[in-house]
Write a protein that holds these residues in place. Structure first.
Motif, PDB file in Angstrom:
ATOM      1  N   PRO A 175      -4.391  -8.950 -11.728  1.00  0.00           N
ATOM      2  CA  PRO A 175      -3.208  -8.116 -11.967  1.00  0.00           C
ATOM      3  C   PRO A 175      -2.799  -7.379 -10.695  1.00  0.00           C
ATOM      4  CG  PRO A 175      -5.153  -7.183 -13.053  1.00  0.00           C
ATOM      5  CD  PRO A 175      -5.574  -8.485 -12.455  1.00  0.00           C
ATOM      6  N   MET A 176      -1.492  -7.307 -10.476  1.00  0.00           N
ATOM      7  CA  MET A 176      -1.008  -6.585  -9.306  1.00  0.00           C
ATOM      8  C   MET A 176      -0.901  -5.104  -9.640  1.00  0.00           C
ATOM      9  SD  MET A 176       1.792  -9.403  -8.101  1.00  0.00           S
ATOM     10  CE  MET A 176       2.619  -8.407  -6.864  1.00  0.00           C
ATOM     11  N   VAL A 177      -1.181  -4.282  -8.635  1.00  0.00           N
ATOM     12  CA  VAL A 177      -1.097  -2.833  -8.865  1.00  0.00           C
ATOM     13  C   VAL A 177      -0.359  -2.169  -7.706  1.00  0.00           C
ATOM     14  CG1 VAL A 177      -3.206  -2.626 -10.262  1.00  0.00           C
ATOM     15  CG2 VAL A 177      -3.360  -2.470  -7.774  1.00  0.00           C
ATOM     16  N   ARG A 178       0.268  -1.028  -8.006  1.00  0.00           N
ATOM     17  CA  ARG A 178       0.853  -0.187  -6.970  1.00  0.00           C
ATOM     18  C   ARG A 178      -0.228   0.743  -6.430  1.00  0.00           C
ATOM     19  NH1 ARG A 178       6.196  -0.118  -4.614  1.00  0.00           N
ATOM     20  NH2 ARG A 178       7.340  -1.555  -5.887  1.00  0.00           N
ATOM     21  N   SER A 179      -0.136   1.068  -5.160  1.00  0.00           N
ATOM     22  CA  SER A 179      -1.067   2.045  -4.594  1.00  0.00           C
ATOM     23  C   SER A 179      -0.789   3.412  -5.251  1.00  0.00           C
ATOM     24  CB  SER A 179      -0.875   2.133  -3.081  1.00  0.00           C
ATOM     25  OG  SER A 179       0.424   2.594  -2.800  1.00  0.00           O
ATOM     26  N   PRO A 180      -1.773   4.331  -5.220  1.00  0.00           N
ATOM     27  CA  PRO A 180      -1.581   5.630  -5.886  1.00  0.00           C
ATOM     28  C   PRO A 180      -0.287   6.339  -5.464  1.00  0.00           C
ATOM     29  CG  PRO A 180      -3.868   5.379  -5.215  1.00  0.00           C
ATOM     30  CD  PRO A 180      -3.132   4.193  -4.664  1.00  0.00           C
TER      31      PRO A 180
END
Lengths: 433, 433
Positions: free
Chosen positions: B154-159
């Motif tokens: 799964p792709m995630v955005r950085s904090p």
């Protein structure tokens, strides 16, 4: 096909192969970053020796011949790499002047020139040949073995003296395929408006082996740290002798001392790797010497005092009327690769920062500790047939040709990088960069 | 091997082949200069059709699959070209996130993804796969036909929301192998700190065929002038219809008029080349349509009024809830290449500005005027076996495989150049460059 590695001492190398394959992303990224900082030589060939216990460059040639010995299947790689190189020096180039060796009647060398012309034509350049031979005063045809013709032409200065070309041909780039061991001709002096590649100080009129070896030491050290291997696995030990007047006993003694000291360092390394039966030897060569000339193989320091005047004489070189007496003493690396019973050493070709092919230099009558650059040498491009596959990460170490060839390509590029550092450091006009 | 060109109408093409080979330095230099001014797409595949009387691109794909269909011997060319491309966008890159299509259980497509990962690893990158599939909420293994595994994550955005990656993987470059025909997902919006390649407007959520065709017209014209050939030899005629409401008779009439007008232009060209027996036809496709979807073959303008509601319906496309009703009408180009009795069309692959390989798409049950992108298509990488030789300037036109393949590579690069102009002109944020 992987050439037979005829040695029991291949443990360190199989380990090296595995480490190099596992570290491919790190190695390739490191090269990428180095090429951000340093300019690779325009082209380069590196002779390797594979001893089983180590794999090292033994010669880094900045004016490579032998492009005709590369498999034709590899040509598009050369073209692509040459496109990248031309882009860097003269993106709007239309004309390239190629300057071959003067002994251009050698059919094999002429085929090398024809191959280079073919490569550069495919990059979008008109290519013509300029001769440094003072006897070439008009366009002179030279027959190729395949029935085609090359034409070499006299080089001329433009009327204002600022550019070099042919009578009706103004090149943007002048590419030397002549190592300038005969000195730098006047017509190549003071070229500022055109790209002259490689630069004059890469030629043997100026180049000194020690500068390359010192740069290579640093490259090997960095590489060893990067992938956590002993740099000695890719680097022959060496020493240098600055003022070696070998016509005097004192000079010969100094050389014998250097040889003895290096021998004992090599022995220590052999011991470290458990190779108690391995006999060390060293190579002595003139610091300013050209390709293969005056190279001596010494198996014991005591041999020095018995060298003939002729052998000693070949170790000092006259350059532009000045005797260059520096010597380089280098750890001998046997080649344990073997094709059909003949001793073989890989030669890897690069254009810009890319490996574009290679072949084996094979010599049926030479030993594993001898120079294969001698009459009777053959070239086996097909032995590199699988060089154009990418590595097989699951193969057992030492068994897959693409893996061996990838490792060759990595070590050859260490030599390329050292040449880049060397040329940067020895540039007499660094402000030009 | 050169595929059999089953047509008597090959005179213009043999002439074109000769002109292209003779003009190689000029053509390559022109490309070199164009790439000084324009950035090539990161990668691209171009479908060509060889009618004997003309050779033209019929599809320019900016998210090419099918890298697994390229001959493995060609891989080093891909690696070398990818190195050049990565250098341009992110020279110190360590990590690459590859975003494949969501229908990733297709074994052939998975092999394409594995091949791309292999290529980028060799350029010095750690490669991992990010999924746009909302159902992929944890690392998910996908079995390859050869027994290996891929893992999509799964792709995630950085904090801070500014970067995209995986849980423990921060890429410098995000490479899409997903043509975004399903729209632009939120996670790909507003990426400014990383290179997103190709850019979002290259995806079918935004891309329109007409922009490419208009750019290609200009490229073909420039090329025709450069080597003194009729641009029509490399360019299908085309027309466009802006507001085609085909559910009304008026809309259908407007389309029929466009078709008739284009037919008569094509007939005029056929007459000019003495091809009186050749029957023209056209292809109608939605301007915003994806790869192969809703493509109609029309042999006479009168057919338009008899089209079924279903056929008409497929010509209008809903994008993000908005109906895109523009249509493109294009000269049909038959493919007269034939491998073992089956109709074949060449597909050429490029990375950055370099041709890195190709194959033939072959379909035994389709006709010379039909779309070969259909179930039952096969891929013959070996037919391109000699693509890696350089042209043979002495061969009789039409007989030498390397010559034919070089010509393919030139025409495919015309499509590449047009794509570059197209992306530049349609860039919603040109100041980013």
């Amino acid at each position: 096909m992987v050439p037979h590695l005829v040695t029991a001492q291949n443990g360190p190398l199989l380990d090296l192969e595995k480490k190099i394959l596992d570290s491919t992303p790190a190695i390739e990224r490191w090269f990428r970053l180095e090429w951000q900082e340093h300019t690779p030589p325009f082209y380069c060939s590196v002779d390797l020796r594979n001893a089983g216990y180590k794999l090292a460059p033994v010669d880094t040639n900045l004016f490579p011949g032998g492009f005709n010995n590369l498999a034709t299947e590899m040509l598009p790689l050369s073209v692509q790499a040459a496109m990248a190189a031309i882009d860097k020096y003269c993106p709007d180039a239309r004309n390239l002047l190629l300057v071959p060796e003067v002994h251009t009647r050698n059919p094999s060398y002429l085929q090398n020139v024809a191959r280079l012309m073919q490569i550069f034509r495919q990059t979008g350049l008109h290519v013509r040949l300029g001769s440094l031979d003072p006897d070439v005063t008009e366009p002179t045809p030279l027959a190729l073995p395949d029935g085609n013709m090359l034409v070499v032409e006299p080089m001329v200065r433009s009327p204002n003296g600022r550019r070099v070309g042919l009578k009706d041909f103004d090149p943007c780039t002048i590419l030397l395929n002549n190592d300038l061991s005969a000195g730098i001709p006047d017509i190549l002096q003071n070229i500022h408006e055109q790209s002259l590649l490689p630069p004059l100080h890469a030629g043997w009129a100026i180049r000194r082996k020690r500068n390359h070896l010192v740069a290579y030491d640093e490259v090997a050290k960095k590489f060893g740290k990067l992938i956590d291997v002993d740099p000695w696995l890719v680097n022959p030990l060496h020493a240098q002798l600055d003022d070696a007047n070998l016509s005097e006993a004192q000079g010969r003694e100094a050389l014998a001392d250097q040889v003895a000291a290096l021998m004992s360092k090599i022995k220590k390394k052999y011991k470290e790797y458990g190779m108690r039966d391995q006999k060390p030897w060293v190579i002595v060569k003139p610091d300013a010497g050209t390709y293969g000339m005056g190279v001596l193989t010494i198996k014991d320091a005591s041999e020095i005092k018995d060298l003939s005047a002729q052998q000693l004489g070949r170790l000092s070189v006259i350059k532009d009327g000045v005797q260059v007496s520096g010597l380089v003493v280098q750890e001998g690396v046997p080649t344990h690769e073997n094709i059909d019973g003949a001793v073989a050493e890989p030669v890897v070709y690069m254009v810009d920062r890319y490996v574009i092919g290679g072949f084996y230099r094979v010599h049926a009558e030479r030993g594993i500790d001898q120079n294969l650059k001698a009459p009777g040498a053959q070239f086996v491009p097909l032995a590199f047939a699988q060089q154009h596959a990418v590595p097989d990460l699951k193969a057992k170490p030492g068994t897959a040709a693409p893996n061996r060839f990838y490792v060759y390509g990595v070590v050859a590029r260490l030599g390329l990088l050292a040449a880049s550092w060397e040329l940067e450091r020895t540039d007499p006009n660094p402000e030009v960069y």
